[in-house]
Design a protein around this motif. Structure first.
Motif, PDB file in Angstrom:
ATOM      1  N   SER A 104       0.806  -1.452  -0.536  1.00  0.00           N
ATOM      2  CA  SER A 104       0.022  -0.004   0.078  1.00  0.00           C
ATOM      3  C   SER A 104       0.979   1.224  -0.269  1.00  0.00           C
ATOM      4  O   SER A 104       0.400   2.437  -0.725  1.00  0.00           O
ATOM      5  CB  SER A 104      -0.779   0.154   1.656  1.00  0.00           C
ATOM      6  OG  SER A 104      -1.419  -1.056   1.131  1.00  0.00           O
ATOM      7  N   THR A 107       2.581   1.170  -3.413  1.00  0.00           N
ATOM      8  CA  THR A 107       1.372   2.394  -4.242  1.00  0.00           C
ATOM      9  C   THR A 107       1.080   4.041  -4.916  1.00  0.00           C
ATOM     10  O   THR A 107       0.937   4.240  -5.454  1.00  0.00           O
ATOM     11  CB  THR A 107      -0.227   1.458  -4.186  1.00  0.00           C
ATOM     12  OG1 THR A 107       0.335  -0.144  -4.551  1.00  0.00           O
ATOM     13  CG2 THR A 107      -1.133   2.218  -5.282  1.00  0.00           C
ATOM     14  N   ALA A 108       0.670   4.030  -2.724  1.00  0.00           N
ATOM     15  CA  ALA A 108       1.192   5.642  -2.916  1.00  0.00           C
ATOM     16  C   ALA A 108       1.062   6.081  -2.980  1.00  0.00           C
ATOM     17  O   ALA A 108       1.665   7.396  -3.637  1.00  0.00           O
ATOM     18  CB  ALA A 108       0.809   5.196  -1.535  1.00  0.00           C
ATOM     19  N   VAL A 110       4.376   5.753  -5.943  1.00  0.00           N
ATOM     20  CA  VAL A 110       3.545   5.659  -6.863  1.00  0.00           C
ATOM     21  C   VAL A 110       2.503   6.880  -7.238  1.00  0.00           C
ATOM     22  O   VAL A 110       3.201   7.599  -8.150  1.00  0.00           O
ATOM     23  CB  VAL A 110       3.623   4.407  -7.615  1.00  0.00           C
ATOM     24  CG1 VAL A 110       3.263   4.351  -8.642  1.00  0.00           C
ATOM     25  CG2 VAL A 110       4.682   3.749  -7.227  1.00  0.00           C
ATOM     26  N   GLY A 111       1.430   6.287  -7.131  1.00  0.00           N
ATOM     27  CA  GLY A 111       0.328   7.446  -7.520  1.00  0.00           C
ATOM     28  C   GLY A 111       1.151   9.367  -6.837  1.00  0.00           C
ATOM     29  O   GLY A 111       0.425   9.838  -7.791  1.00  0.00           O
ATOM     30  N   ILE A 112       1.408   9.292  -5.796  1.00  0.00           N
ATOM     31  CA  ILE A 112       2.351  10.378  -6.351  1.00  0.00           C
ATOM     32  C   ILE A 112       3.271  11.301  -6.811  1.00  0.00           C
ATOM     33  O   ILE A 112       2.957  12.100  -6.899  1.00  0.00           O
ATOM     34  CB  ILE A 112       2.323  10.770  -3.843  1.00  0.00           C
ATOM     35  CG1 ILE A 112       1.360  10.690  -2.950  1.00  0.00           C
ATOM     36  CG2 ILE A 112       3.134  12.298  -3.586  1.00  0.00           C
ATOM     37  CD1 ILE A 112       1.923  10.719  -1.609  1.00  0.00           C
ATOM     38  N   THR A 113       3.792  10.216  -6.812  1.00  0.00           N
ATOM     39  CA  THR A 113       5.052  10.408  -7.693  1.00  0.00           C
ATOM     40  C   THR A 113       4.392  11.199  -8.961  1.00  0.00           C
ATOM     41  O   THR A 113       4.195  12.135  -9.773  1.00  0.00           O
ATOM     42  CB  THR A 113       5.880   9.653  -8.175  1.00  0.00           C
ATOM     43  OG1 THR A 113       6.379   9.285  -6.847  1.00  0.00           O
ATOM     44  CG2 THR A 113       6.822  10.108  -9.155  1.00  0.00           C
ATOM     45  N   VAL A 114       3.659  10.128  -9.446  1.00  0.00           N
ATOM     46  CA  VAL A 114       2.135  10.626 -10.870  1.00  0.00           C
ATOM     47  C   VAL A 114       1.104  11.867 -10.581  1.00  0.00           C
ATOM     48  O   VAL A 114       1.657  13.218 -11.720  1.00  0.00           O
ATOM     49  CB  VAL A 114       1.960   9.110 -11.622  1.00  0.00           C
ATOM     50  CG1 VAL A 114       0.723  10.060 -12.601  1.00  0.00           C
ATOM     51  CG2 VAL A 114       1.876   7.836 -11.639  1.00  0.00           C
ATOM     52  N   PHE A 115       1.724  11.731  -9.496  1.00  0.00           N
ATOM     53  CA  PHE A 115       0.086  13.147  -9.692  1.00  0.00           C
ATOM     54  C   PHE A 115       1.041  14.303  -9.774  1.00  0.00           C
ATOM     55  O   PHE A 115       0.985  15.377 -10.307  1.00  0.00           O
ATOM     56  CB  PHE A 115      -0.052  13.352  -8.251  1.00  0.00           C
ATOM     57  CG  PHE A 115      -1.214  14.519  -7.950  1.00  0.00           C
ATOM     58  CD1 PHE A 115      -0.636  15.406  -7.193  1.00  0.00           C
ATOM     59  CD2 PHE A 115      -2.496  14.814  -8.414  1.00  0.00           C
ATOM     60  CE1 PHE A 115      -1.354  16.627  -6.650  1.00  0.00           C
ATOM     61  CE2 PHE A 115      -2.860  16.405  -8.475  1.00  0.00           C
ATOM     62  CZ  PHE A 115      -2.341  17.215  -7.386  1.00  0.00           C
TER      63      PHE A 115
END
Length: 201
Positions: A104, A107-108, A110-115
């Motif tokens: 988790s 995943t979080a 990676v999501g923050i980096t993409v954002f």
């Protein structure tokens, strides 16, 4: 072995005690897992007890031990104790690995980096679009607050840049206002043409 010699083998305590797990491998957090204890004993095992390594109190009893909605705190080494009237035996500890929080967090991240990358890519485009759509209004407001000295309207209204013709007209107006017309004190032609008064004598 014991099934073949139940009637003639001497009684003995549990042997070959082991633990199996279903499903096997890495357990995903939130799922369920079942541990099963098996042992050879004569007479058969009449008590199974489950323990977690480094925990003094037993976790459960019975040949099977199920953990539902498993969480990261449930990871660790588990073993069972098989017991009959002749003795007891502990199994080898089985390691339970729970995957959840680490996944988790990854995943979080990676999501923050993409954002952040999307924000960096699209923010300049957004600023450019905002300037292109609202730039004319801003320019108009700026010109109304600060007139352009080079514009014709500003030049016509500015007293410092007035033309020589304007100065000439102003001087004429001033000189004419200073000259007051004089009233002629001499008698008019009308008075000279009047008939003299008749002599009553």
């Amino acid at each position: 072995m014991y099934e073949q010699c139940v009637t003639y083998c001497p009684p003995d305590g549990p042997k070959n005690t082991s633990v199996s797990v279903s499903p096997s491998g890495e357990i995903v957090e939130g799922s369920s897992v079942t541990l099963t204890c098996s042992s050879d004993a004569n007479p058969p095992v009449d008590k199974y007890t489950w323990y977690k390594k480094n925990v003094t109190s037993p976790k459960a009893s019975g040949q099977s031990y199920s953990i539902t909605n498993i969480i990261s705190e449930d990871r660790g080494e588990y073993y069972c104790e098989a017991q009959n009237g002749r003795g007891s035996m502990n199994s080898t500890a089985l390691m339970i690995i729970v995957a959840g929080k680490q996944t988790s967090v990854l995943t979080a991240a990676v999501g923050i980096t993409v954002f952040i990358l999307v924000l960096i890519l699209f923010l300049p485009c957004f600023m450019w679009f905002r300037r292109s759509t609202g730039g004319s209004d801003v320019t108009a407001d700026t010109q109304s607050a600060h007139p352009d000295p080079n514009s014709d309207t500003y030049t016509a209204l500015n007293m410092k840049t007035r033309s020589p013709e304007y100065d000439t007209l102003a001087n004429v107006r001033d000189s004419s206002s200073d000259t007051v017309p004089q009233i002629d004190a001499e008698p008019s032609d009308y008075e000279n043409c009047r008939e003299p008064p008749h002599n009553l004598d």
